[in-house]
Design an enzyme around this catalytic site. Sequence first.
Site, PDB file in Angstrom:
ATOM      1  N   CYS A  67      71.635  29.105  11.668  1.00 51.06           N
ATOM      2  CA  CYS A  67      73.072  29.304  11.566  1.00 51.06           C
ATOM      3  C   CYS A  67      73.811  27.988  11.836  1.00 51.06           C
ATOM      4  CB  CYS A  67      73.511  30.440  12.466  1.00 51.06           C
ATOM      5  SG  CYS A  67      75.007  31.216  11.837  1.00 51.06           S
ATOM      6  N   HIS A  70      70.370  34.722  10.780  1.00 46.57           N
ATOM      7  CA  HIS A  70      69.663  34.743  12.076  1.00 46.57           C
ATOM      8  C   HIS A  70      68.302  35.439  11.926  1.00 46.57           C
ATOM      9  CE1 HIS A  70      72.798  33.196  14.744  1.00 46.57           C
ATOM     10  NE2 HIS A  70      73.633  33.709  13.855  1.00 46.57           N
ATOM     11  N   GLU A  84      65.797  35.403  13.779  1.00 47.28           N
ATOM     12  CA  GLU A  84      65.230  35.891  15.048  1.00 47.28           C
ATOM     13  C   GLU A  84      65.487  37.378  15.261  1.00 47.28           C
ATOM     14  OE1 GLU A  84      67.870  33.957  14.709  1.00 47.28           O
ATOM     15  OE2 GLU A  84      69.383  34.258  16.260  1.00 47.28           O
TER      16      GLU A  84
END
Length: 536
Positions: free
Chosen positions: A381, A507, A509
Amino acid sequence: MKYIFVTGGVVSSLGKGLAAASLGTLLEHRGLKVILQKFDPYLNVDPGTMNPYEHGEVYVLDDGAETDLDLGHYERFTSTNLSRLNNLTSGQVYTNVLAKERSGAYLGSTVQVIPHVTNEIKDRIRKVAREMTGDIIITEIGGTVGDIEGLPFLEAIRQFGQEVGPENVLFIHTTLVIYMRAAGELKTKPTQQSIAKLREIGISPGIVLCRTELPLDQDIKDKISLFCNVVPEAVIEARDTKHSIYEVPLKLHEEKLDDLVCNLLHLETPQPDLTRWRQFVHRVINPTHHVRIAVVGKYIELQDAYKSIYEAIVHAGASNDVKVEVVRVDAEDIEKTGADTYLNGVQGILVPGGFGDRGTEGKIAACRYARENNVPYFGICLGMQIAVIEFARNVCGWADANSTEFNKATSHPVVSLLDEQRKVTQKGGSMRLGAWVTDLVPDTKTYKLYQSATITERHRHRYEFNTQYKEPMEAKGLIISGMSPDGTLTEIIELPTHPFFMACQFHPELLSKPNHPHPIFYGFVKAALRQRNAED
Ligand code: GLN
């Protein structure tokens, strides 16, 4: 549908979220379809406007809901896919109640906490039960029993328990059994008092989950049982795990938590087969290799600010048979003394998401260090926007290139706002949020990692790569390896001549799971391992 409510007493940060998630893991492995959710008593509508120091990471769901980080545990520990229905805050409850009052839904009545606010909370539980398919809903109540703002939630779940009947509801209270070093003893009084507080409200927990540093002997269990009105078997030891949070479900299974829950709720289920979970935990605890990866951010001292990133690194490490030592680097320190001091000796550099310009120059310096020294780089990001700025300044030669988030007057706004974001005045819930599709470009490193032409990833940002600079930057060697299907938004970039240089606007993750590491994290850790082997 069966309902479990998890409350917490004595102190905050007890690991209630992990306990709820771990119980979810165990019940799912017994063949049940589990839904997990969290009720947060604060008055913000969602945590999206809170500083990470206040709240830790904001966890984003597919539907764009900005939620509590415990929802991250829920999604990582189970296969549940959550939506904005699954994180209810007092802010949302009051917004709804007040909107109804204005529309005349309560015409004639005085609007009160009981029954209007509590009805709103119960309606949400029923809505989840109606709209999501599952066998069991585990609801964690945020905060600590005794907090003033938590009372309406406790009253609502008490009423709800009455309505669905004792065979369908179970209250689990998580507490801390304190070890007094000076006395050399475990102390149960705070546990007794927090349960007394709960019983005052009319809730009798069926299970007491005791966080403790030391094992609970039978005497202690008996004492808690006697004072707290639960059978001794329902006093469960939740001892601090030594190595990994992923051990928690295994420990709770040894304590027979899942058997107990199934008995109390009359659920006939087989014993769980935890083989794959155990294998994962084994890989986390006993890796062959070791690498050091720097995370260069500005909330570095706070464990919870980059929670999902740290977890995704654990998942990717386990699947590469590597212990990843995370070196937390404060971007502002790099600004003071240079990247070399902090990054020399790491095999990978990760720049996570972030807002505001504090520390950005340090992140840009870290990215430059990675690019010039062939150290694997992964930008997430803001970390992608940083990579774009760094490339624009130091490869394209546009010295003042920047994001308009940090310098509105830059002559090279390589990262800027889309027109639709320029019009936005309200801060809450107005970023580009949630799951969006990205088309990958064949023959790129990104494509090889994903093995797929289209992917879906979760976003949370306002600014974008300014496509005006696409051609001149590509001419200098930057590859755009993922774009939105309409070809307007740059989602992933890479450098083909670098050992591993990849950055994405979303994102990743948020979609990594223990036995399913995220492809980019996997590739990044693998590259760090290659780097390490080359050094040896
Ligand atoms: N501040 C940047 C933006 O709003 C990056 C956001 C982030 O890293 N989540 O676009």
